[in-house]
Design a protein around this motif. Structure first.
Motif, PDB file in Angstrom:
ATOM      1  N   GLN A 246       5.987  -4.852   2.690  1.00  0.00           N
ATOM      2  CA  GLN A 246       6.075  -3.497   3.227  1.00  0.00           C
ATOM      3  C   GLN A 246       7.539  -3.179   3.473  1.00  0.00           C
ATOM      4  OE1 GLN A 246       3.104  -2.374   6.004  1.00  0.00           O
ATOM      5  NE2 GLN A 246       4.217  -0.608   6.796  1.00  0.00           N
TER       6      GLN A 246
ATOM      7  N   SER B  42       2.455  -4.572  12.316  1.00  0.00           N
ATOM      8  CA  SER B  42       2.125  -4.130  10.966  1.00  0.00           C
ATOM      9  C   SER B  42       1.771  -5.305  10.058  1.00  0.00           C
ATOM     10  CB  SER B  42       3.306  -3.361  10.376  1.00  0.00           C
ATOM     11  OG  SER B  42       3.083  -3.059   9.015  1.00  0.00           O
TER      12      SER B  42
ATOM     13  N   TYR C 132      -6.314  -7.822   7.040  1.00  0.00           N
ATOM     14  CA  TYR C 132      -7.051  -7.084   6.014  1.00  0.00           C
ATOM     15  C   TYR C 132      -7.112  -7.889   4.709  1.00  0.00           C
ATOM     16  CZ  TYR C 132      -8.616  -3.169   3.119  1.00  0.00           C
ATOM     17  OH  TYR C 132      -9.329  -2.360   2.267  1.00  0.00           O
TER      18      TYR C 132
ATOM     19  N   GLU D 142       0.434   0.029   6.086  1.00  0.00           N
ATOM     20  CA  GLU D 142      -0.269  -1.245   6.212  1.00  0.00           C
ATOM     21  C   GLU D 142      -1.374  -1.342   5.153  1.00  0.00           C
ATOM     22  OE1 GLU D 142       2.250  -0.499   8.979  1.00  0.00           O
ATOM     23  OE2 GLU D 142       0.451   0.778   9.071  1.00  0.00           O
ATOM     24  N   ILE D 143      -1.608  -2.553   4.684  1.00  0.00           N
ATOM     25  CA  ILE D 143      -2.607  -2.765   3.648  1.00  0.00           C
ATOM     26  C   ILE D 143      -3.976  -2.332   4.173  1.00  0.00           C
ATOM     27  CG2 ILE D 143      -3.579  -4.393   2.001  1.00  0.00           C
ATOM     28  CD1 ILE D 143      -0.495  -3.993   1.867  1.00  0.00           C
TER      29      ILE D 143
ATOM     30  N   MET E 228       2.103 -10.017   0.310  1.00  0.00           N
ATOM     31  CA  MET E 228       2.207  -8.726   0.984  1.00  0.00           C
ATOM     32  C   MET E 228       3.675  -8.340   1.124  1.00  0.00           C
ATOM     33  SD  MET E 228       2.794  -6.595   3.690  1.00  0.00           S
ATOM     34  CE  MET E 228       3.404  -7.751   4.936  1.00  0.00           C
TER      35      MET E 228
ATOM     36  N   ASP F   1       0.819  -1.204   0.000  1.00  0.00           N
ATOM     37  CA  ASP F   1       0.000   0.000   0.000  1.00  0.00           C
ATOM     38  C   ASP F   1       0.858   1.263   0.000  1.00  0.00           C
ATOM     39  OD1 ASP F   1      -2.363   1.406  -0.131  1.00  0.00           O
ATOM     40  OD2 ASP F   1      -3.297   0.327   1.537  1.00  0.00           O
TER      41      ASP F   1
ATOM     42  N   SER G 252      -1.874  -6.234   8.261  1.00  0.00           N
ATOM     43  CA  SER G 252      -2.013  -6.404   6.811  1.00  0.00           C
ATOM     44  C   SER G 252      -2.571  -7.773   6.468  1.00  0.00           C
ATOM     45  CB  SER G 252      -0.665  -6.188   6.128  1.00  0.00           C
ATOM     46  OG  SER G 252      -0.268  -4.829   6.199  1.00  0.00           O
TER      47      SER G 252
END
Length: 293
Positions: free
Chosen positions: A268, A279, A286, A241-242, A266, A230, A283
């Protein structure tokens, strides 16, 4: 910024079995799975590789995409077989790994590529992913076409060992080369779609001013994996975070599924005022509960 150059029950009761069979009939042959690119925890891994992998599994991920293999140190001090056991002990599979093969694109040297193929097979991976490319190789359209041809050759070498070659983008791939051409369009047009598979990093696509949905729709079947990363609303050059950022994953992810993506990873690269493990857990939740991956 740091890049990857310097560095994926059986049921016991009859009723449960019936339900499982029913679900399988309704599902795609390749159900999407949520994973994490371990580069997200590049600062933590060298200090406690076993502890990090345990926390990745605890956060809710089912797959881990690797990076950073070293021919002398393996994966942060663990040889490939030991790292494979660590992943399996924590219920993690690894569909893909990022392996830099600039030596192949520069001098045509296959030593690194063959070494990475051996590692990928030990880990049970499917994809050997090129994480990035030296910009010196792709300054003109002709050079980009030459790289595309070398990708086809590298993919042939991977195929002979039961693996697939992939390419992960940043944003430089859309730098104009003249005549409306870009590196990304060039490799999509000049690589064999049966051999070279694309891993779309959605963050970098958006940052390049491109539309992920349009790319999926224009090139169905070319994308096997995506990076879900994101974009911070206040500072769009970094991650968050997503679900907290500005990227519309609720629209993009269904289109990715329709285009054939089966691995949703994912990643980050930056953390702002939050513990990295908190974090990645946020994510994961979500991705599972909102994006349904």
């Amino acid at each position: 910024m740091t890049t990857r150059r310097t560095f994926l029950t059986q049921a016991g009761l009859a009723a449960a079995g019936v339900l499982a069979a029913s679900s399988l009939l309704k599902a795609s042959p390749f159900s999407p799975i949520a994973g994490i690119q371990l580069y997200s925890l590049r600062d933590q891994l060298p200090k406690d590789v076993k502890g990090v992998i345990e926390k990745v599994a605890k956060a809710g991920y089912k797959e881990a995409e690797t990076f950073g293999y070293d021919k002398d140190k393996g994966f942060w001090g663990l040889h490939s077989k030991d790292f494979d056991k660590l992943l399996k002990d924590n219920g993690l599979k690894t569909p893909s790994g990022h392996y830099g093969i600039d030596s192949f694109f520069g001098k045509g040297d296959t030593d690194d590529l063959k070494r990475y193929i051996e590692v990928a097979n030990i880990l049970g991976q499917t994809y050997v992913i090129i994480p990035s490319l030296n910009g010196e190789f792709i300054k003109t359209v002709d050079e980009c076409k030459g790289v595309a041809e070398k990708m086809n050759k590298a993919a042939d070498i991977c195929k002979a060992s039961g693996l697939k070659l992939g390419y992960h983008n940043h944003n430089f791939e859309w730098k104009p080369l003249g005549g409306g051409a870009t590196f990304y369009d060039t490799i999509l047009s000049n690589t064999d779609p049966k051999l070279v598979h694309m891993e779309m990093d959605i963050f970098w696509v958006v940052r390049a001013g491109q539309d992920p949905v349009k790319i999926f729709e224009k090139h169905p079947g070319r994308f096997a994996l995506v990076h879900i990363k994101d974009r911070d609303k206040k500072n769009p050059d970094i991650n968050t975070e997503i679900g907290k950022g500005s990227i519309d994953f609720k629209t993009i992810i269904p289109k990715a599924k329709a285009a054939g993506v089966t691995h949703f990873i994912m990643e980050q690269e930056n953390y702002t005022n939050i513990d990295p493990y908190v974090s990645i857990t946020e994510s994961a939740a979500y991705i599972k509960n909102v994006l349904h991956v």
